[in-house]
Write a protein that holds these residues in place. Structure first.
Motif, PDB file in Angstrom:
ATOM      1  N   LEU A  11      14.746 -31.821  44.830  1.00 26.74           N
ATOM      2  CA  LEU A  11      14.410 -30.449  44.457  1.00 26.74           C
ATOM      3  C   LEU A  11      15.430 -29.458  45.028  1.00 26.74           C
ATOM      4  O   LEU A  11      15.911 -28.559  44.333  1.00 26.74           O
ATOM      5  CB  LEU A  11      12.996 -30.111  44.940  1.00 26.74           C
ATOM      6  CG  LEU A  11      12.455 -28.718  44.654  1.00 26.74           C
ATOM      7  CD1 LEU A  11      12.455 -28.428  43.167  1.00 26.74           C
ATOM      8  CD2 LEU A  11      11.047 -28.584  45.226  1.00 26.74           C
ATOM      9  N   LEU A  26      12.235 -27.722  36.547  1.00 29.04           N
ATOM     10  CA  LEU A  26      12.509 -28.565  37.715  1.00 29.04           C
ATOM     11  C   LEU A  26      11.555 -29.749  37.737  1.00 29.04           C
ATOM     12  O   LEU A  26      11.960 -30.883  38.029  1.00 29.04           O
ATOM     13  CB  LEU A  26      12.378 -27.754  39.002  1.00 29.04           C
ATOM     14  CG  LEU A  26      13.478 -26.738  39.259  1.00 29.04           C
ATOM     15  CD1 LEU A  26      13.039 -25.737  40.327  1.00 29.04           C
ATOM     16  CD2 LEU A  26      14.764 -27.425  39.659  1.00 29.04           C
ATOM     17  N   THR A  37       5.408 -28.899  41.429  1.00 27.61           N
ATOM     18  CA  THR A  37       6.760 -28.435  41.771  1.00 27.61           C
ATOM     19  C   THR A  37       6.685 -27.085  42.468  1.00 27.61           C
ATOM     20  O   THR A  37       7.355 -26.864  43.483  1.00 27.61           O
ATOM     21  CB  THR A  37       7.624 -28.341  40.499  1.00 27.61           C
ATOM     22  OG1 THR A  37       7.633 -29.600  39.847  1.00 27.61           O
ATOM     23  CG2 THR A  37       9.043 -27.916  40.833  1.00 27.61           C
TER      24      THR A  37
END
Length: 152
Positions: A11, A26, A37
């Motif tokens: 990430l 993402l 996320t």
């Protein structure tokens, strides 16, 4: 210190490449849901690992064609507090970064200017007049290559 797993590292790498990506985008890249996320991003922000997202401007295209790195050795450490120097130098708009360093100099500054004449004006009228400035060493930036950080 917070323990990071492989997904946290992935990430951070993805955000390092493009911090404008949505949590949904993402998540798709990392195989996570958008809420999962977002929770991870929020946890990294709360822990202070992600301190913000920065806008990367092209100084040359904005008319600032010269970048100079200055090494500054304070002449009178005992008479001028480091905080006073840092506050004064940070108020100069052309000074982009102020780094307190160990070694030959006390401070390293990144200064942008329109051209060499503009830099000379900033140096003479603003930087050299700061309290406690002793020796100054200048290095003009010729080119810059950006490399990924330790997570890249």
């Amino acid at each position: 210190m917070m323990t990071l797993d492989d997904i946290d590292h992935a990430l951070l790498r993805a955000l390092g490449r493009d911090a404008t990506q949505s949590a949904g985008a993402l998540g798709r890249e990392l195989g996570l849901s958008q809420p999962a996320t977002w929770r991870r991003i929020r946890r990294l922000q709360d822990a202070g690992i992600i301190r913000g997202r920065k806008l990367d401007l092209d100084a040359g295209k904005l008319g600032f064609g010269v970048t100079v790195f200055l090494g500054i050795k304070l002449a009178t450490k005992g008479r001028v507090s480091l905080e006073d120097f840092e506050r004064a130098v940070s108020a100069i708009p052309e000074v982009q970064t102020v780094e307190h360093v160990l070694g030959m100099y006390d401070y390293r500054l990144r200064v942008t200017a329109r051209d060499i004449a503009d830099f000379e004006r900033v140096l003479r009228r603003r930087i050299m007049t700061l309290p406690g400035v002793g020796n100054v060493d200048a290095n003009v930036l010729l080119s810059e290559e950006r490399r990924p950080g330790p997570l890249g």
